[in-house]
Design a protein around this motif. Structure first.
Motif, PDB file in Angstrom:
ATOM      1  N   VAL A  82     -16.294  18.629 -19.582  1.00  0.00           N
ATOM      2  CA  VAL A  82     -17.623  18.999 -20.068  1.00  0.00           C
ATOM      3  C   VAL A  82     -18.681  18.532 -19.083  1.00  0.00           C
ATOM      4  O   VAL A  82     -18.489  17.564 -18.344  1.00  0.00           O
ATOM      5  CB  VAL A  82     -17.920  18.414 -21.469  1.00  0.00           C
ATOM      6  CG1 VAL A  82     -16.967  18.975 -22.501  1.00  0.00           C
ATOM      7  CG2 VAL A  82     -17.859  16.896 -21.447  1.00  0.00           C
ATOM      8  N   SER A  83     -19.804  19.234 -19.074  1.00  0.00           N
ATOM      9  CA  SER A  83     -20.920  18.859 -18.204  1.00  0.00           C
ATOM     10  C   SER A  83     -21.576  17.577 -18.703  1.00  0.00           C
ATOM     11  O   SER A  83     -21.431  17.196 -19.864  1.00  0.00           O
ATOM     12  CB  SER A  83     -21.938  19.996 -18.134  1.00  0.00           C
ATOM     13  OG  SER A  83     -22.455  20.290 -19.422  1.00  0.00           O
ATOM     14  N   ALA A  84     -22.320  16.933 -17.817  1.00  0.00           N
ATOM     15  CA  ALA A  84     -22.964  15.657 -18.161  1.00  0.00           C
ATOM     16  C   ALA A  84     -24.167  15.836 -19.071  1.00  0.00           C
ATOM     17  O   ALA A  84     -24.610  14.890 -19.724  1.00  0.00           O
ATOM     18  CB  ALA A  84     -23.371  14.926 -16.888  1.00  0.00           C
ATOM     19  N   SER A  85     -24.730  17.040 -19.128  1.00  0.00           N
ATOM     20  CA  SER A  85     -25.882  17.303 -19.989  1.00  0.00           C
ATOM     21  C   SER A  85     -25.716  18.662 -20.651  1.00  0.00           C
ATOM     22  O   SER A  85     -24.761  19.393 -20.375  1.00  0.00           O
ATOM     23  CB  SER A  85     -27.183  17.251 -19.181  1.00  0.00           C
ATOM     24  OG  SER A  85     -27.157  18.200 -18.134  1.00  0.00           O
ATOM     25  N   GLY A  86     -26.653  18.994 -21.542  1.00  0.00           N
ATOM     26  CA  GLY A  86     -26.528  20.227 -22.305  1.00  0.00           C
ATOM     27  C   GLY A  86     -27.585  21.261 -21.959  1.00  0.00           C
ATOM     28  O   GLY A  86     -28.365  21.087 -21.032  1.00  0.00           O
ATOM     29  N   TYR A  87     -27.584  22.339 -22.743  1.00  0.00           N
ATOM     30  CA  TYR A  87     -28.510  23.446 -22.524  1.00  0.00           C
ATOM     31  C   TYR A  87     -29.300  23.708 -23.799  1.00  0.00           C
ATOM     32  O   TYR A  87     -29.018  23.126 -24.864  1.00  0.00           O
ATOM     33  CB  TYR A  87     -27.740  24.706 -22.097  1.00  0.00           C
ATOM     34  CG  TYR A  87     -26.714  25.162 -23.110  1.00  0.00           C
ATOM     35  CD1 TYR A  87     -27.034  26.068 -24.113  1.00  0.00           C
ATOM     36  CD2 TYR A  87     -25.408  24.674 -23.067  1.00  0.00           C
ATOM     37  CE1 TYR A  87     -26.099  26.476 -25.053  1.00  0.00           C
ATOM     38  CE2 TYR A  87     -24.458  25.072 -23.999  1.00  0.00           C
ATOM     39  CZ  TYR A  87     -24.812  25.984 -24.985  1.00  0.00           C
ATOM     40  OH  TYR A  87     -23.882  26.371 -25.909  1.00  0.00           O
TER      41      TYR A  87
END
Length: 218
Positions: A82-87
Motif C-alpha cells: 500500500v502507498s504511504a498516503s491516501g487520496y
C-alpha cells in the motif's frame, strides 16, 4: 485521454496479458467519485477458472484510502503493498505499482512509494489486461467509478526517480490548466517539478533506455 467509467459494468479489456511476471510496472492517473469503495484501476488476470492476478487499486474501503498493489497466487494466497498516503474524491491522482520480483512490490501515489511487500507470490496463467476492473474466476468486479487516464505498463521495474517524474505534470489534469503549453509554463523554472524529470531522463540515458539526443526532445 481520460476514460469515464460508471462503476457498474464499464471496463476496457485486451484479450492477452501485456506482461505475465515480474519485473514490470503499471501506472495511471485516476479521479474517483468516492473514497468508500475499492476500485480496480489496472489489472492482469485470468479470464476463467482461476483467481491469479496482479491489480493496481484505489482502495477506498481500506483505512487511509491508499493506492494498493494486490497480488494473488492460485486463489489461496493474496497479499498487497500500500502507498504511504491516501487520496481524496473528485481530484486527479497518480497511481503506480512496481513489481520488482516475486518477493518485492511497492505501491506509489503521486510519485511517493510505500513500504515493499515481500511475500513470495507468483501468479500464473494471466491472459487478460484490464482497465477499470479485475477478474476473479471469470467474474469481473471492483469496477471503477470515475475517470482513468494515461494508463501504461512497462516490462521493467521503474526506479523511484522515474516514478516520481510521472506526476510532475499534474497541472495538465487540473481544469484551470487546459493544455500542454500552459502546463509547461507552470513548470518552467520550478525546480521542485523539473528536477525529478531531469533525474529520470538522466537515469534512462545512463541505462541505455534512450540516448542523449532523444532526451533533449523530451
Amino acid at each position: 485521454m481520460a476514460y469515464l467509467f460508471d462503476g457498474t459494468n464499464d471496463y476496457i479489456e485486451a484479450t492477452s496479458a501485456a506482461v505475465t511476471a515480474a519485473p514490470f510496472t503499471m501506472a495511471c492517473w485516476f479521479r474517483p467519485v468516492n473514497i468508500t469503495t475499492n476500485f480496480s484501476l489496472m489489472s492482469l488476470s485470468v479470464d476463467t477458472g482461476a483467481t491469479d492476478r496482479f491489480v493496481l487499486q484505489a482502495a477506498g474501503a481500506v483505512s487511509g484510502d491508499p493506492v494498493r498493489l494486490q497480488i494473488t497466487q492460485a486463489g489461496t494466497t493474496s497479499n498487497a503493498a500500500v502507498s504511504a498516503s491516501g487520496y481524496t474524491a473528485n481530484n486527479w491522482w497518480h497511481a503506480a505499482g512496481v513489481f520488482t520480483s516475486a518477493t518485492s512490490r511497492r505501491a506509489f501515489i503521486n510519485g511517493v512509494g510505500g513500504t515493499a511487500d515481500t511475500t513470495n507470490l507468483t501468479p500464473s496463467g494471466v491472459n487478460r489486461t484490464g482497465l477499470g476492473y479485475h477478474t476473479t474466476s471469470g467474474t469481473r468486479s471492483t469496477f471503477m467509478n470515475g475517470r482513468i487516464a494515461e494508463a501504461a505498463i512497462w516490462n521493467e521495474a521503474l526506479t523511484d526517480a522515474e516514478i516520481a517524474a510521472e506526476p510532475t505534470l499534474f497541472a495538465l489534469y487540473q481544469e484551470d490548466v487546459p493544455d500542454l503549453g500552459t502546463a509547461m509554463a507552470v513548470c518552467r523554472g520550478n525546480t521542485a517539478l523539473l528536477d525529478p524529470i531531469n533525474a529520470a531522463l538522466q537515469s534512462m540515458i545512463d541505462d541505455g533506455t534512450i540516448d542523449e539526443f532523444t532526451a533533449r526532445w523530451l
